[in-house]
Design an enzyme around this catalytic site. Sequence first.
Site, PDB file in Angstrom:
ATOM      1  N   ASP A 281       0.828  -1.411   0.168  1.00  0.00           N
ATOM      2  CA  ASP A 281      -0.055  -0.035  -0.045  1.00  0.00           C
ATOM      3  C   ASP A 281       0.793   1.424  -0.075  1.00  0.00           C
ATOM      4  O   ASP A 281       0.522   2.313   0.502  1.00  0.00           O
ATOM      5  CB  ASP A 281      -0.998  -0.031   1.106  1.00  0.00           C
ATOM      6  CG  ASP A 281      -1.653  -1.209   1.186  1.00  0.00           C
ATOM      7  OD1 ASP A 281      -2.204  -1.627   0.287  1.00  0.00           O
ATOM      8  OD2 ASP A 281      -1.905  -1.756   2.258  1.00  0.00           O
TER       9      ASP A 281
ATOM     10  N   GLN B  69       2.178  -6.240  -2.962  1.00  0.00           N
ATOM     11  CA  GLN B  69       2.576  -5.869  -1.760  1.00  0.00           C
ATOM     12  C   GLN B  69       3.768  -5.101  -1.525  1.00  0.00           C
ATOM     13  O   GLN B  69       4.264  -4.360  -2.008  1.00  0.00           O
ATOM     14  CB  GLN B  69       2.607  -7.437  -1.017  1.00  0.00           C
ATOM     15  CG  GLN B  69       1.358  -8.195  -1.077  1.00  0.00           C
ATOM     16  CD  GLN B  69       0.885  -8.873  -2.370  1.00  0.00           C
ATOM     17  OE1 GLN B  69       1.468  -9.239  -2.870  1.00  0.00           O
ATOM     18  NE2 GLN B  69      -0.495  -8.594  -2.813  1.00  0.00           N
TER      19      GLN B  69
ATOM     20  N   LYS C 174       2.113   2.243  -5.067  1.00  0.00           N
ATOM     21  CA  LYS C 174       2.794   1.692  -6.209  1.00  0.00           C
ATOM     22  C   LYS C 174       2.262   2.029  -7.519  1.00  0.00           C
ATOM     23  O   LYS C 174       2.637   2.555  -8.532  1.00  0.00           O
ATOM     24  CB  LYS C 174       2.992   0.214  -6.088  1.00  0.00           C
ATOM     25  CG  LYS C 174       4.211  -0.140  -4.954  1.00  0.00           C
ATOM     26  CD  LYS C 174       4.354  -1.685  -5.088  1.00  0.00           C
ATOM     27  CE  LYS C 174       2.852  -2.372  -4.458  1.00  0.00           C
ATOM     28  NZ  LYS C 174       2.741  -2.316  -3.212  1.00  0.00           N
TER      29      LYS C 174
ATOM     30  N   GLY D  36      -4.618  -4.525  -4.010  1.00  0.00           N
ATOM     31  CA  GLY D  36      -5.600  -3.496  -4.692  1.00  0.00           C
ATOM     32  C   GLY D  36      -4.865  -2.203  -5.265  1.00  0.00           C
ATOM     33  O   GLY D  36      -4.291  -1.571  -4.289  1.00  0.00           O
ATOM     34  N   HIS D  37      -4.717  -2.056  -6.326  1.00  0.00           N
ATOM     35  CA  HIS D  37      -3.797  -0.983  -6.843  1.00  0.00           C
ATOM     36  C   HIS D  37      -4.674   0.195  -7.429  1.00  0.00           C
ATOM     37  O   HIS D  37      -5.357   0.114  -8.426  1.00  0.00           O
ATOM     38  CB  HIS D  37      -2.849  -1.565  -7.918  1.00  0.00           C
ATOM     39  CG  HIS D  37      -1.999  -2.385  -7.528  1.00  0.00           C
ATOM     40  ND1 HIS D  37      -1.056  -3.033  -8.317  1.00  0.00           N
ATOM     41  CD2 HIS D  37      -1.410  -2.719  -6.362  1.00  0.00           C
ATOM     42  CE1 HIS D  37      -0.251  -3.791  -7.506  1.00  0.00           C
ATOM     43  NE2 HIS D  37      -0.487  -3.579  -6.346  1.00  0.00           N
TER      44      HIS D  37
END
Length: 422
Positions: free
Chosen positions: A13, A222, A16, A40-41
């Site tokens: 988180d 991650q 990225k 979750g991007h």
Amino acid sequence: MSASIVVGGQWGDEGKAKIVDYLASQMDMVVRYQGGANAGHTVVANGEKFVFHLIPSGILYPKTECIIGNGVVFEPDAFLKEIEMIESRGIATKGRVFISSRAHVIMPYHKLLDGIQEKASNERIGTTKRGIGPAYADKAARTGVRIIDLINENALREKINMILPEKNLLLTHYGDKPLKADDIIAAYVAYGQQLKPYIEDVLFRINAAVRGNKRVLLEGAQGTSLDIDFGTYPYVTSSNPISAGACTGSGVPPNGIGEIVGAFKAYITRVGGGPMPTRLAKDEEAALREAGDEFGATTGRPRGCGWFDGVQARFSAIVNGFTTIALTKIDVLSDFDRVRICTGYRVGGKVIDNFPVDSEDLYRAEPVYEDMPGWKTDITKARSFNDLPPHAREYVRRLEAVIGVKIGIVSVGPDREAILLR
Ligand code: IMP
């Protein structure tokens, strides 16, 4: 030309996706190299928010090829929903999204067992329950189903008939109903048909791009302290988010790698179980969580929040070999009177500056802080480093000195444009 990598330097988180989205504007190809739909991007483009779980964040640039590498554990349903969401927003995916035929598939029993085993251990790891750990465990045990099996019904049937009795033993042991082989085979053969246009042994496509001087970005999910080898074991994910994982998860050899960008948040967050030495006390944590909107993009869970951990960051720089750093969400600190950087840990009466191996030491570690004055100014409109107030610039420079790597990119807000290059 060689491939670049974007790696999370902390516990995931780090923002990225925003950095990948920024860099992807200059890229011909973006490859996701590990993890699965646990990630979750989030990207905000032209005021619109997109959350990607599997498809690389480069998808918003129409000419960028987006590849899901062999190191990913692939959830067909999550992928197909994501394709639908992307296409419904007018973005084409056929002919530019490819899935490695070598990637492993998350099966229904993986998700069930992830949930059951977490429950049985009182949510010890705090996984996302997407079946990530059980799928990587099967990969290592050589009982995994790969993407290529989805387009070969006989091979799939043989595998499921071999694997399922053991999975059903486990499921029924925990009080769940056994699964039926025929149901699984029918569902996954159908997925195979839907996925067929996207499946390829992408290794050749990726390496041809790298050798052909195309601009290739390898995108991690991650972060370093969730790495199965170098993270805070056992409170980790089941893959290698670190830069070395980009090679095994994409098939690009080490001598094909150039730049390695470490993404760091200007403070720190963690979601799930495990130690976090700089985690704040309740009230201050709530203020930071609110300011940074720190809730999981996949699970919605509130993230633990704390001051920047320089001990962890130095370790991360060693393991990943960062050539530059992208610092994100520094704007979130704008309301604080003072900001803190952890430069060491006090463990059992001794101050250490190496990130300990034992998670028990991390639980006991008391952070040693350096305090710096806050800047108390909205910085989201800054567009060059010199637009930042002096105290914000000093904070960036101090972080750089603590980590020992140049901070080349500073993100000052969620929008695409809110980015400064140094
Ligand atoms: P898993 O990857 O679902 O097995 O979860 C293992 C650990 O990694 C848990 O602490 C999760 O909260 C954490 N984790 C997994 N994916 C992410 C992510 O994308 N961001 C932050 N933490 C994550």
